[in-house]
Design an enzyme around this catalytic site. Structure first.
Site, PDB file in Angstrom:
ATOM      1  N   LYS A 205       0.844  -1.203   0.000  1.00 13.09           N
ATOM      2  CA  LYS A 205       0.000   0.000   0.000  1.00 13.09           C
ATOM      3  C   LYS A 205       0.878   1.252   0.000  1.00 13.09           C
ATOM      4  CE  LYS A 205      -3.527   2.169   2.878  1.00 13.09           C
ATOM      5  NZ  LYS A 205      -4.446   2.016   4.003  1.00 13.09           N
ATOM      6  N   GLU A 211      10.711  -4.716   4.431  1.00 12.61           N
ATOM      7  CA  GLU A 211      10.785  -6.136   4.031  1.00 12.61           C
ATOM      8  C   GLU A 211      10.422  -6.296   2.553  1.00 12.61           C
ATOM      9  OE1 GLU A 211       9.236  -4.928   6.705  1.00 12.61           O
ATOM     10  OE2 GLU A 211       9.131  -6.396   8.337  1.00 12.61           O
ATOM     11  N   GLY A 266      -4.879  -2.188   5.400  1.00 14.16           N
ATOM     12  CA  GLY A 266      -4.071  -3.322   4.940  1.00 14.16           C
ATOM     13  C   GLY A 266      -4.748  -4.665   5.162  1.00 14.16           C
ATOM     14  N   ARG A 267      -5.194  -4.920   6.396  1.00 14.63           N
ATOM     15  CA  ARG A 267      -5.762  -6.236   6.704  1.00 14.63           C
ATOM     16  C   ARG A 267      -7.169  -6.425   6.139  1.00 14.63           C
ATOM     17  NH1 ARG A 267      -4.723  -2.992  10.681  1.00 14.63           N
ATOM     18  NH2 ARG A 267      -6.242  -2.275  12.210  1.00 14.63           N
ATOM     19  N   GLU A 352      -4.839  -7.284  15.362  1.00 15.63           N
ATOM     20  CA  GLU A 352      -4.317  -5.975  14.979  1.00 15.63           C
ATOM     21  C   GLU A 352      -5.430  -4.923  15.062  1.00 15.63           C
ATOM     22  OE1 GLU A 352      -1.081  -5.987  11.924  1.00 15.63           O
ATOM     23  OE2 GLU A 352      -2.332  -4.503  10.956  1.00 15.63           O
ATOM     24  N   HIS A 383      -5.046 -33.977  17.783  1.00 13.40           N
ATOM     25  CA  HIS A 383      -3.922 -34.813  18.231  1.00 13.40           C
ATOM     26  C   HIS A 383      -2.810 -33.972  18.830  1.00 13.40           C
ATOM     27  CE1 HIS A 383      -5.652 -38.385  16.293  1.00 13.40           C
ATOM     28  NE2 HIS A 383      -6.210 -37.460  15.523  1.00 13.40           N
ATOM     29  N   LYS A 511       8.545  -1.038  12.948  1.00 14.41           N
ATOM     30  CA  LYS A 511       9.143  -0.547  11.712  1.00 14.41           C
ATOM     31  C   LYS A 511      10.237   0.486  12.021  1.00 14.41           C
ATOM     32  CE  LYS A 511       5.141  -1.393   8.632  1.00 14.41           C
ATOM     33  NZ  LYS A 511       4.252  -0.936   7.574  1.00 14.41           N
TER      34      LYS A 511
HETATM   35  C1  G6Q Z   1      -2.425  -4.054   8.116  1.00 12.83           C
HETATM   36  C2  G6Q Z   1      -1.194  -3.442   8.565  1.00 12.83           C
HETATM   37  C3  G6Q Z   1       0.070  -4.099   8.047  1.00 12.83           C
HETATM   38  C4  G6Q Z   1       0.410  -3.752   6.598  1.00 12.83           C
HETATM   39  C5  G6Q Z   1       1.843  -4.181   6.319  1.00 12.83           C
HETATM   40  C6  G6Q Z   1       2.258  -3.942   4.877  1.00 12.83           C
HETATM   41  O1  G6Q Z   1      -3.524  -3.656   8.387  1.00 12.83           O
HETATM   42  O2  G6Q Z   1      -1.232  -2.097   8.308  1.00 12.83           O
HETATM   43  O3  G6Q Z   1       0.026  -5.497   8.183  1.00 12.83           O
HETATM   44  O4  G6Q Z   1      -0.489  -4.357   5.727  1.00 12.83           O
HETATM   45  O5  G6Q Z   1       2.714  -3.528   7.190  1.00 12.83           O
HETATM   46  O6  G6Q Z   1       2.144  -2.606   4.537  1.00 12.83           O
HETATM   47  P1  G6Q Z   1       2.283  -2.130   3.040  1.00 12.83           P
HETATM   48  O7  G6Q Z   1       1.164  -2.734   2.243  1.00 12.83           O
HETATM   49  O8  G6Q Z   1       2.227  -0.642   3.057  1.00 12.83           O
HETATM   50  O9  G6Q Z   1       3.603  -2.645   2.526  1.00 12.83           O
END
Ligand code: G6Q
Length: 545
Positions: A205, A211, A266-267, A352, A383, A511
């Protein structure tokens, strides 16, 4: 308003005192219609919540709590694009992404539906072009493999859905997900692939996530090493992002960018351009069916009285356990191999969103929020950790999910799976009392004293609450419904707890901290800028490298 200030909260505390010695066995014995009373059949779903420690009165009070939190108004505020994410001053409109009706959705006075439909058309066209080889490699070969590089919300949702819908794969491309900055993730993925037939999706996003950018650069270097030129990057890399500038800087032209917007968290983003790997893997038609399923659940959530509203019922029952019984962990056990990654996905969605300790206006909460969400598929989990569910000291409420029809109906497998599914919630509820254990043991060759010795070990207290979701069949549509159901459950709990479910400042801290340590690694000089333990660890690491 803080939940603890509501009238219903006080009444529920009192009501709890009359409930905490009740056994589920008694609740069923007292009411032959309990299953009918406490279950909802909707579309392809049967939601059975009768195996919960609730009575009519409990539900009346819990729904009172929802009303006192102005839940109806808050649902409308979310669907209508008000900036309910108050700490980031953003609207929360993932529901617009799956709006399959003609309804306009306004954000800051502008209908956002045309923009959403435009990106969907772009995704559809691109999926077709990749599948039929029109969008192909720099050497004019059809792509065989797609690697999605992203993390958190830009990884977990699409990865879970692709796994869940494996049976619906179009067979046109293989899909891979790389998220971890541990090079093992990308190296082990690339090792099996041919740069000439591999398409990379950089899903971010912000397009600033460390990463993801590190993995994207490694992928780019791997691609260029194969003999491709910088100009060929545009043929092998596409981006899913809100950040045009950073995508261009990376070498991805705007026409290879699939846009989404600030009002998609994001989620909650698998419904947006972040769903492109899903579309490539199972075909755009199936991606649309996923959206359609979620849309149906949205309509159910928005229009059904709370008494029959599945996400609302799940949410308030969860609050009952968390805040009145003190059960602060919640297991999710899908009896379907395809849902192997479902609990992992829910962990982010729920923890989250509602892992917050201050109210929307920043006041410290005087009650708990956000249970620990965990679990894995049955029967495997039976199990391993089910021992603790049945005979441990605590109580862990659980959701059991299964499908009536198997996608792989081989011999007796499905009936065996389902026998286990039904048996487990029954056992958790009923337990096994002393008389039952004695009867069982005395049918063997055991003496009285041997039975006495073993008795307490063989007792099961039961009274362990569960929800059961029995769904007709795992399809893109029912999966869309299921995910949306949990999203709304999380939202309702956030409303009642009066937290902002849509920010994630806790994630941001990690971060920042890593960025400050990175330049200190591999240094010859002694690091002194942290606490004793962190200095010691960094210096030891530097000394043995
Ligand atoms: C989700 C969070 C987090 C995010 C990641 C990746 O709700 O905000 O999990 O999706 O940190 O972020 P980017 O899509 O900006 O790389």
């Amino acid at each position: 308003m803080l939940m603890s200030k509501t009238e219903s909260y006080g009444k529920l505390k009192e009501h709890f005192n009359s409930m905490n010695n009740v056994h589920l066995r008694e609740l069923f014995a007292d009411d032959v219609n309990r299953f009918e009373r406490f279950s909802v059949i909707w579309e392809q779903f049967l939601f059975d919540y009768s195996k919960n420690l609730v009575t009519n009165e409990t539900l009346r009070l819990l729904l009172g709590l929802a009303h006192e939190s102005n839940l109806s108004e808050k649902i409308e505020a979310q669907f209508k694009g008000e900036k309910i994410n108050n700490t980031e001053n953003r609207a929360v409109l993932h529901t617009a992404l799956r709006n399959r009706g003609n309804e306009e959705v306004y954000f800051e006075g502008k209908d956002i539906m045309p923009g959403i439909r435009k990106v969907l058309e772009q995704m559809e066209q691109f999926t077709q072009d990749v599948h039929n080889g029109k969008f192909c490699s720099y050497t004019n070969i059809r792509f065989t493999d797609v690697v999605n590089i992203g993390i958190g919300g830009s990884d977990l949702g699409p990865k879970m859905v692709c796994n869940a819908l494996k049976k619906y794969s179009s067979g046109k491309v293989n899909i891979h997900f790389v998220s971890n900055v541990d090079a093992t993730d990308i190296e082990e993925t690339l090792r099996k692939l041919n740069p000439e037939t591999t398409l990379f999706i950089i899903a971010s996003k912000t397009f600033t996530t460390w990463e993801t950018l590190t993995n994207a650069n490694t992928a780019k270097a791997w691609f260029l090493k194969s003999g491709a030129s910088t100009a060929d990057i545009a043929k092998h890399f596409v981006a899913l992002s809100t950040n045009h500038k950073a995508c261009n800087q990376f070498g991805i032209p705007s026409e290879n960018m699939f846009e989404f917007w600030d009002w998609v968290g994001g989620r909650y983003s698998l419904w947006s351009a972040i769903g492109l790997p899903i579309s490539l893997y199972v075909g755009f038609e199936n991606f649309e069916k996923l959206l359609a399923g979620a849309y149906k659940m949205d309509s159910h959530f928005r229009n059904t009285p709370f008494e029959r509203n599945i996400p609302v019922l799940m949410a308030v029952i969860g609050i009952w356990y968390m805040n009145f019984w003190g059960f602060d962990s919640h297991a999710v056990i899908p009896y379907d191999q395809y849902l192997e990654r479902f609990s992992e996905f829910l962990q982010q969605l729920d923890m989250e969103s509602n892992g917050k300790r201050v109210s929307r206006d920043g006041k410290m909460l005087d009650y708990s929020t956000g249970p620990v969400i965990w679990g894995t598929i049955g029967t495997n989990s039976q199990h391993s950790f089910f021992q603790l569910l049945h005979q441990g000291t605590g109580t862990i409420p659980a959701d059991f999910i299964a499908f009536a029809q198997s996608l792989n109906p081989t011999d007796e497998h499905h009936n065996i799976l389902m026998s286990n599914f039904f048996a487990q919630t029954e056992a958790m509820m009923m337990g096994k009392n002393a008389d039952e254990v004695k009867l069982e043991l005395s049918s063997g060759n055991m003496t009285e004293s041997e039975i006495e010795k073993l008795l307490s070990h063989k007792l099961f207290p039961g009274n362990k609450p569960t929800n059961t979701l029995l769904i007709d069949k795992l399809t893109p549509e029912t999966l869309g419904m299921l995910i949306a159901m949990y999203e709304h459950k999380v939202f309702v709990q956030g409303v009642i707890w009066d937290v902002n479910s849509y920010d994630q400042w806790g994630v941001e801290l990690g971060k920042q901290l890593a960025k400050s340590i990175y330049p200190e690694l591999n240094h010859k000089i002694k690091i002194k800028s942290h606490d004793g333990s962190t200095n010691g660890l960094i210096n030891y690491y530097n000394s043995i490298r």
